[in-house]
Each structure stands twice: as structure tokens, then as C-alpha cells.
Design an enzyme around this catalytic site. Structure first.
Site, PDB file in Angstrom:
ATOM      1  N   ASP A  99       0.698  -1.234   0.031  1.00 56.99           N
ATOM      2  CA  ASP A  99       0.032   0.075  -0.048  1.00 56.99           C
ATOM      3  C   ASP A  99       0.766   1.372   0.027  1.00 56.99           C
ATOM      4  O   ASP A  99       0.279   2.193   0.489  1.00 56.99           O
ATOM      5  CB  ASP A  99      -0.817  -0.095   1.246  1.00 56.99           C
ATOM      6  CG  ASP A  99      -0.209  -0.171   2.476  1.00 56.99           C
ATOM      7  OD1 ASP A  99       1.014   0.012   2.449  1.00 56.99           O
ATOM      8  OD2 ASP A  99      -0.702  -0.620   3.579  1.00 56.99           O
ATOM      9  N   GLU A 121      -0.187  -8.824  -1.036  1.00 57.69           N
ATOM     10  CA  GLU A 121      -0.857  -8.541   0.237  1.00 57.69           C
ATOM     11  C   GLU A 121      -1.975  -7.459  -0.052  1.00 57.69           C
ATOM     12  O   GLU A 121      -2.204  -6.507   0.248  1.00 57.69           O
ATOM     13  CB  GLU A 121       0.281  -7.588   1.106  1.00 57.69           C
ATOM     14  CG  GLU A 121      -0.270  -7.421   2.593  1.00 57.69           C
ATOM     15  CD  GLU A 121       0.740  -6.503   3.416  1.00 57.69           C
ATOM     16  OE1 GLU A 121       0.576  -5.367   3.258  1.00 57.69           O
ATOM     17  OE2 GLU A 121       1.398  -7.321   4.085  1.00 57.69           O
ATOM     18  N   GLU A 135      -2.165   5.155   2.771  1.00 53.40           N
ATOM     19  CA  GLU A 135      -2.013   3.797   2.328  1.00 53.40           C
ATOM     20  C   GLU A 135      -3.522   3.160   2.060  1.00 53.40           C
ATOM     21  O   GLU A 135      -3.579   2.314   1.282  1.00 53.40           O
ATOM     22  CB  GLU A 135      -1.429   3.071   3.548  1.00 53.40           C
ATOM     23  CG  GLU A 135       0.018   3.291   3.608  1.00 53.40           C
ATOM     24  CD  GLU A 135       0.356   4.598   4.402  1.00 53.40           C
ATOM     25  OE1 GLU A 135      -0.470   5.125   5.142  1.00 53.40           O
ATOM     26  OE2 GLU A 135       1.607   4.643   4.550  1.00 53.40           O
ATOM     27  N   HIS A 211       6.186   5.952  12.920  1.00 51.55           N
ATOM     28  CA  HIS A 211       6.464   6.586  11.710  1.00 51.55           C
ATOM     29  C   HIS A 211       5.452   7.238  11.010  1.00 51.55           C
ATOM     30  O   HIS A 211       5.545   7.893  10.063  1.00 51.55           O
ATOM     31  CB  HIS A 211       7.559   5.976  10.794  1.00 51.55           C
ATOM     32  CG  HIS A 211       6.892   4.640  10.219  1.00 51.55           C
ATOM     33  ND1 HIS A 211       6.084   4.997   9.059  1.00 51.55           N
ATOM     34  CD2 HIS A 211       6.687   3.315  10.610  1.00 51.55           C
ATOM     35  CE1 HIS A 211       5.581   3.753   8.648  1.00 51.55           C
ATOM     36  NE2 HIS A 211       5.844   2.681   9.408  1.00 51.55           N
ATOM     37  N   ARG A 213       2.536   8.866   8.782  1.00 52.27           N
ATOM     38  CA  ARG A 213       2.106  10.213   8.488  1.00 52.27           C
ATOM     39  C   ARG A 213       0.808  10.720   9.509  1.00 52.27           C
ATOM     40  O   ARG A 213       1.052  12.054  10.030  1.00 52.27           O
ATOM     41  CB  ARG A 213       1.419  10.333   6.953  1.00 52.27           C
ATOM     42  CG  ARG A 213       2.472  10.546   6.093  1.00 52.27           C
ATOM     43  CD  ARG A 213       1.937  10.508   4.677  1.00 52.27           C
ATOM     44  NE  ARG A 213       2.927  11.440   3.894  1.00 52.27           N
ATOM     45  CZ  ARG A 213       4.122  11.018   3.369  1.00 52.27           C
ATOM     46  NH1 ARG A 213       4.532   9.679   3.769  1.00 52.27           N
ATOM     47  NH2 ARG A 213       4.730  11.633   2.624  1.00 52.27           N
ATOM     48  N   HIS A 245      13.191   5.683  12.444  1.00 52.49           N
ATOM     49  CA  HIS A 245      12.869   5.913  11.223  1.00 52.49           C
ATOM     50  C   HIS A 245      13.704   7.030  10.580  1.00 52.49           C
ATOM     51  O   HIS A 245      14.094   7.902  11.254  1.00 52.49           O
ATOM     52  CB  HIS A 245      11.404   6.156  10.848  1.00 52.49           C
ATOM     53  CG  HIS A 245      10.783   5.920   9.644  1.00 52.49           C
ATOM     54  ND1 HIS A 245      11.177   7.128   8.570  1.00 52.49           N
ATOM     55  CD2 HIS A 245      10.312   5.312   8.887  1.00 52.49           C
ATOM     56  CE1 HIS A 245      10.684   6.590   7.433  1.00 52.49           C
ATOM     57  NE2 HIS A 245      10.250   5.508   7.677  1.00 52.49           N
TER      58      HIS A 245
HETATM   59  C1  UD1 Z   1       6.851   5.160   3.628  1.00 53.90           C
HETATM   60  C2  UD1 Z   1       5.387   4.680   2.944  1.00 53.90           C
HETATM   61  C3  UD1 Z   1       4.517   4.054   4.048  1.00 53.90           C
HETATM   62  C4  UD1 Z   1       5.493   2.994   4.870  1.00 53.90           C
HETATM   63  C5  UD1 Z   1       6.730   3.504   5.097  1.00 53.90           C
HETATM   64  C6  UD1 Z   1       7.589   2.432   5.700  1.00 53.90           C
HETATM   65  C7  UD1 Z   1       4.127   6.183   1.347  1.00 53.90           C
HETATM   66  C8  UD1 Z   1       3.263   7.476   1.047  1.00 53.90           C
HETATM   67  N1  UD1 Z   1       4.515   5.917   2.545  1.00 53.90           N
HETATM   68  O1  UD1 Z   1       6.815   6.214   4.377  1.00 53.90           O
HETATM   69  O2  UD1 Z   1       3.605   3.433   3.753  1.00 53.90           O
HETATM   70  O3  UD1 Z   1       4.614   2.557   5.884  1.00 53.90           O
HETATM   71  O4  UD1 Z   1       7.272   4.138   4.120  1.00 53.90           O
HETATM   72  O5  UD1 Z   1       8.741   2.912   6.280  1.00 53.90           O
HETATM   73  O6  UD1 Z   1       4.400   5.464   0.340  1.00 53.90           O
HETATM   74  N2  UD1 Z   1      14.063   8.540   4.503  1.00 53.90           N
HETATM   75  C9  UD1 Z   1      15.508   8.545   4.630  1.00 53.90           C
HETATM   76  N3  UD1 Z   1      16.140   7.333   4.274  1.00 53.90           N
HETATM   77  C10 UD1 Z   1      15.464   6.262   4.106  1.00 53.90           C
HETATM   78  C11 UD1 Z   1      13.863   6.295   3.839  1.00 53.90           C
HETATM   79  C12 UD1 Z   1      13.481   7.619   4.240  1.00 53.90           C
HETATM   80  O7  UD1 Z   1      16.223   9.672   4.486  1.00 53.90           O
HETATM   81  O8  UD1 Z   1      15.986   5.308   3.583  1.00 53.90           O
HETATM   82  C13 UD1 Z   1      13.553  10.096   4.903  1.00 53.90           C
HETATM   83  C14 UD1 Z   1      13.667  11.005   3.502  1.00 53.90           C
HETATM   84  O9  UD1 Z   1      13.728  12.227   3.961  1.00 53.90           O
HETATM   85  C15 UD1 Z   1      12.217  10.963   3.070  1.00 53.90           C
HETATM   86  C16 UD1 Z   1      11.442  10.712   4.233  1.00 53.90           C
HETATM   87  O10 UD1 Z   1      12.127   9.807   5.114  1.00 53.90           O
HETATM   88  O11 UD1 Z   1      12.011  12.140   2.279  1.00 53.90           O
HETATM   89  C17 UD1 Z   1      10.084  10.088   4.125  1.00 53.90           C
HETATM   90  O12 UD1 Z   1       9.978   8.840   3.072  1.00 53.90           O
HETATM   91  P1  UD1 Z   1       8.821   8.485   2.670  1.00 53.90           P
HETATM   92  O13 UD1 Z   1       8.872   7.143   1.724  1.00 53.90           O
HETATM   93  O14 UD1 Z   1       8.182   9.527   1.661  1.00 53.90           O
HETATM   94  O15 UD1 Z   1       7.567   8.274   3.870  1.00 53.90           O
HETATM   95  P2  UD1 Z   1       7.683   7.168   4.734  1.00 53.90           P
HETATM   96  O16 UD1 Z   1       7.023   8.003   6.050  1.00 53.90           O
HETATM   97  O17 UD1 Z   1       9.003   6.739   4.973  1.00 53.90           O
HETATM   98  N1  UDP Z   2      12.126  -3.153  10.699  1.00 53.57           N
HETATM   99  C1  UDP Z   2      13.761  -3.248  10.417  1.00 53.57           C
HETATM  100  N2  UDP Z   2      14.504  -2.454  11.079  1.00 53.57           N
HETATM  101  C2  UDP Z   2      14.010  -1.405  11.884  1.00 53.57           C
HETATM  102  C3  UDP Z   2      12.496  -1.150  12.099  1.00 53.57           C
HETATM  103  C4  UDP Z   2      11.724  -2.236  11.301  1.00 53.57           C
HETATM  104  O1  UDP Z   2      14.206  -4.114   9.689  1.00 53.57           O
HETATM  105  O2  UDP Z   2      14.895  -0.865  12.421  1.00 53.57           O
HETATM  106  C5  UDP Z   2      11.434  -4.176   9.707  1.00 53.57           C
HETATM  107  C6  UDP Z   2      10.282  -4.484  10.688  1.00 53.57           C
HETATM  108  O3  UDP Z   2      10.715  -5.867  11.204  1.00 53.57           O
HETATM  109  C7  UDP Z   2       9.060  -4.788   9.530  1.00 53.57           C
HETATM  110  C8  UDP Z   2       9.364  -3.595   8.734  1.00 53.57           C
HETATM  111  O4  UDP Z   2      10.540  -3.374   8.882  1.00 53.57           O
HETATM  112  O5  UDP Z   2       9.146  -5.915   8.695  1.00 53.57           O
HETATM  113  C9  UDP Z   2       8.507  -2.722   8.998  1.00 53.57           C
HETATM  114  O6  UDP Z   2       8.777  -1.265   8.232  1.00 53.57           O
HETATM  115  P1  UDP Z   2       8.125   0.153   8.588  1.00 53.57           P
HETATM  116  O7  UDP Z   2       7.796   0.126  10.293  1.00 53.57           O
HETATM  117  O8  UDP Z   2       8.900   1.111   8.301  1.00 53.57           O
HETATM  118  O9  UDP Z   2       6.976   0.043   7.655  1.00 53.57           O
HETATM  119  P2  UDP Z   2       5.327  -0.537   7.726  1.00 53.57           P
HETATM  120  O10 UDP Z   2       5.413  -1.943   8.300  1.00 53.57           O
HETATM  121  O11 UDP Z   2       4.700   0.349   8.763  1.00 53.57           O
HETATM  122  O12 UDP Z   2       4.766  -0.277   6.495  1.00 53.57           O
END
Ligand code: UD1
Ligand code: UDP
Length: 372
Positions: A99, A121, A135, A211, A213, A245
Site C-alpha cells: 500500500d 498483500e 495507504e 513513523h 504520517r 525511522h
Molecule cells: C513510506 C510509505 C509508508 C510505509 C513506510 C515504511 C508512502 C506514502 N509511505 O513512508 O506507507 O509504511 O514508508 O517505512 O508510500 N528517508 C531517508 N532514508 C530512507 C528512508 C526515508 O532519509 O532510507 C527519509 C527521507 O527524508 C524521506 C522521508 O524519510 O523523504 C520520508 O520517506 P517516505 O517514503 O516519503 O515516507 P515514509 O514515512 O517513509
Molecule cells: N524493521 C527493520 N528495522 C528497523 C525497524 C523495522 O528491519 O529498525 C522491519 C520490521 O521488522 C518490519 C518492517 O521493517 O518488517 C516494518 O517497516 P516500517 O515500520 O517502516 O513500515 P510498515 O510496516 O509500517 O509499512
């Protein structure tokens, strides 16, 4: 001999990568398929940790993450980049997961190229347009675009039927997260090699992640405030470990509210192998993560969910998960109850696994072999 079927797997964030990894392996190790991987890299470091852990080499990498990226930035960049890849590869099917915005953009790009879409999923629903945001809408839109719906549970199948998806296109497979988790936990690892924070492992460990939104801003401030209060109250026998995160908004707030508390350890995101060990080692998991609501029950860990609604009702029905919302006082009370009432804790601390038997990826592979 029959021609190989070409599968393009598309993902971009940490959780998608973890949950697609078993499927990448199952398809790449099967001569009936030519499986290719395209990552948007909506996440960068957190995605790369997973690619390395599962030894996956992406065939395409859009490298699109930017700090401060908006939903339309991600959608636009992913849509354009993925459509080009799909047009060049012309796969027999594009597989997307879950999602995220990468998921929705991948499905839409495949549709624009008139390539069938498989949704892994599929069928999770809260029924609330803004929770989780975005999502809930990403998965509904992906469901409209998909041809094959791989539902993790019977509940998800019922949700898809209620959305008008034909029964013949829904396959209940279990969730590939259980495949990934079982393979990873079995491999084992030494936690101390990955965590250099001074955690007193003889105490009860509360594992915290947050984490989403819809929790940004005030809710997250209240959640972290409640944890800070509890850390002080239970300082004698509680250690909080919080892999933070990479999102700067999350990191600033975590540092402001939880930084400097002696028994709260803010650490970098952990690789999946040590993270799964940390979950196994924890007394209690407190999270707004989707995937961790599936993993913690499989490990027999009570999980308190920092949300008002969940698309994963199975863990709640199984008695291992509870919703405690995202407001300060209920979060404080919900965690406190588990720290003080052993009967309540014990009732939740049993292994329950409503999400699969670790063979979801091979089921999806075999369904693809028969349907393509
Ligand atoms: C995204 C997904 C969310 C998922 C989550 C898992 C969308 C809109 N959101 O949210 O569904 O649950 O990932 O974690 O698709 N960033 C880094 N390094 C990284 C990853 C992220 O610096 O490796 C920072 C960046 O500044 C980036 C921000 O995190 O702009 C947000 O990342 P983004 O993918 O937009 O949103 P998430 O909150 O991570
Ligand atoms: N996870 C990880 N390292 C971390 C935190 C989470 O490998 O420091 C794994 C966790 O086991 C799960 C996934 O990342 O499988 C969850 O990711 P996240 O919480 O970012 O996204 P969501 O599940 O909410 O989409």
C-alpha cells in the site's frame, strides 16, 4: 520446453522489500520464470539494508528518494520511471506489494502499458480513507488496477469480494512477511554486534517504533511524551529501545522528547536480521508499523498498536495485539497496564500466527505458473 514467463517485481520502501524478498528468491530460483526487480528507491538507506540482507541485486533503480518528498513527488517520479521500464521490459506480469505510493504508481504504470498486475498483500482495509494515510487509498486503488489479488488472510479475501473483485482472481496465500521472518530468525545473529547503545539487557525491553504520517506532529509528540513518562516511572527495570525511522520529522521529535533519557536508547534503523532478534528479545512491542503487527504475534510478543484503527484485525482477534490509539493518556495507560498487570501480559504473550505458515511465496509462484 515452454517459454519462460517474465515477471517484473516493483518495490521501493523497507517493508515492501522485506515482504517481496521471499518472492524474488522463489521466482529467481525457478526455471519457469525470468524474474526482474525494479526499485523506485522511495527509501534509500532503509531499502538498501534489506537488499543487502536478502542478497537482491535490482535490475533497475530509479534512485528517487529526496528529503522532504511529497506524495505527488513520489507518485509522479515513480509513475514516469516505472512506465519506461515496463515499456522496455514488456513483462508478462508486474507484481507490486501492499500500500505504499510506489505500489500504486507501479500498478498504474503497468496499466498504462496494458500489462497485467499482481497485487501481493491485497485486500487489507480499515474502511477509513485517512487512516492510514495515504495507504488505505493506495491499496484500494491498486485493487482496482490488479488482475491477480494475493490476499494474506480470509478476512482480506472477504474485503476484496465486498469491493467487487471476482472470486476467481483472489488467492489466499498467507503473508510473505512470515516467510521472511522465519527464514531470518532461523539464521540468527549476535545483537550486540549491531547495537552499541548501553542497553541493560537484564531489564525488560520495550521496543518502540513510530513513523506513520497520521501520527506526525501532535500525536507523535504525545506518544513520545507518554513513553518518556513510563521510562522514568519504571527506570528500575525497563529499557526502551527505539530504532528511529530516517524521516527527519520523526528524528527531530524523537531527539527532542526522548533524547537524553538514560533508559531510552534512540538508535539507527536496524538491519532486518538484528531487528528480528530484537523483536524476539523484547518484552513488549509498541508500534504504529503495519508489518510489526504481523511479526510480533508470530514471535509470541504482545504488541500495542499506536493507531485508532487497524487493517490487521486478525492479531487483535488472536489476542496478541491491542489498539491503544495515538493520544498521550490512553497510550500511557495502555503500556502501563502491560508493565504492571502480569495476568494481562501473560494473556497476550502467546505465539499466534494468523498471517501464514512461511510458504506464501511458493504459493504465489505456483499460482503465477498456472495462471500465466
Ligand atoms: C513510506 C510509505 C509508508 C510505509 C513506510 C515504511 C508512502 C506514502 N509511505 O513512508 O506507507 O509504511 O514508508 O517505512 O508510500 N528517508 C531517508 N532514508 C530512507 C528512508 C526515508 O532519509 O532510507 C527519509 C527521507 O527524508 C524521506 C522521508 O524519510 O523523504 C520520508 O520517506 P517516505 O517514503 O516519503 O515516507 P515514509 O514515512 O517513509
Ligand atoms: N524493521 C527493520 N528495522 C528497523 C525497524 C523495522 O528491519 O529498525 C522491519 C520490521 O521488522 C518490519 C518492517 O521493517 O518488517 C516494518 O517497516 P516500517 O515500520 O517502516 O513500515 P510498515 O510496516 O509500517 O509499512
Amino acid at each position: 520446453m515452454q517459454a519462460q514467463k517474465k515477471i517484473l517485481l516493483v518495490f521501493g520502501t523497507r517493508p515492501e522489500a522485506i515482504k517481496m524478498a521471499p518472492l524474488v528468491k522463489a521466482l529467481q530460483n525457478d526455471a519457469r520464470f525470468l524474474a526482474k526487480v525494479a526499485v523506485t528507491a522511495q527509501h534509500r538507506e532503509m531499502l538498501d539494508q534489506v537488499l543487502e540482507c536478502f542478497d537482491i541485486n535490482a535490475d533497475y533503480d530509479l534512485n528517487m528518494m529526496r528529503h522532504g518528498q511529497t506524495l505527488s513527488d513520489i507518485t509522479g517520479r515513480a509513475l514516469r520511471g516505472l512506465q519506461e521500464i515496463i515499456a522496455a521490459e514488456k513483462p508478462d506480469v508486474v507484481l507490486v506489494h501492499g500500500d505504499t505510493t510506489t505500489t500504486f504508481a507501479g500498478a498504474l504504470a503497468a496499466f498504462y502499458e496494458q500489462i497485467p498486475v499482481g497485487h501481493v498483500e491485497a485486500g487489507l482495509r480499515t474502511g477509513d480513507k485517512y487512516a492510514p494515510y495515504p495507504e488505505e487509498i493506495n491499496r484500494r486503488l491498486t485493487g482496482v488496477l490488479a488482475d491477480y489479488h494475493f490476499a494474506p488472510t480470509e478476512t482480506a479475501r472477504q474485503n476484496l469480494l465486498a469491493s467487487g473483485v471476482a472470486d476467481a482472481n483472489i488467492f489466499v496465500t498467507g503473508n510473505t512477511v512470515i516467510d521472511a521472518l522465519l527464514q531470518t530468525v532461523a539464521a540468527g545473529c549476535e545483537l550486540a554486534e549491531y547495537i552499541d547503545a548501553p542497553v541493560d539487557w537484564s531489564k525488560r525491553i520495550l521496543l518502540l517504533t513510530c513513523h506513520r504520517r497520521e501520527n506526525w506532529g501532535r500525536p507523535m509528540r504525545e506518544i513520545f511524551g507518554a513513553v518518556r513518562r513510563l521510562a522514568a516511572e519504571f527506570a528500575g527495570d525497563l529499557e526502551v529501545v527505539c530504532p528511529v525511522h530516517k524521516n527527519p520529522l520523526v528524528r527531530e521529535l524523537a531527539a527532542e522528547i526522548l533524547g537524553g533519557v538514560p533508559n531510552v536508547h534512540l538508535i539507527e534503523p536496524l538491519e532486518y536480521r538484528p531487528f528480528s532478534q530484537l523483536m524476539s528479545r523484547a518484552y513488549l512491542v509498541v508500534t504504529d508499523s503495519g508489518g510489526m503487527q504481523e511479526e510480533a504475534p508470530a514471535l509470541g510478543k504482545p504488541v500495542l498498536v499506536l493507531r485508532e484503527v487497524t487493517e490487521r484485525p486478525e492479531a487483535i482477534a488472536a489476542g496478541t495485539a491491542r489498539l491503544i490509539g495515538n493520544k498521550g493518556e490512553p497510550v500511557y495507560q495502555g503500556i502501563r497496564e502491560l508493565l504492571t498487570d502480569d495476568a494481562v501480559y501473560q494473556a497476550m504473550a502467546h505465539a499466534a500466527n494468523p498471517y501464514g505458515d512461511g510458504r506464501a511465496a511458493e504459493r504465489i509462484r505456483d499460482i503465477l505458473a498456472s495462471r500465466l
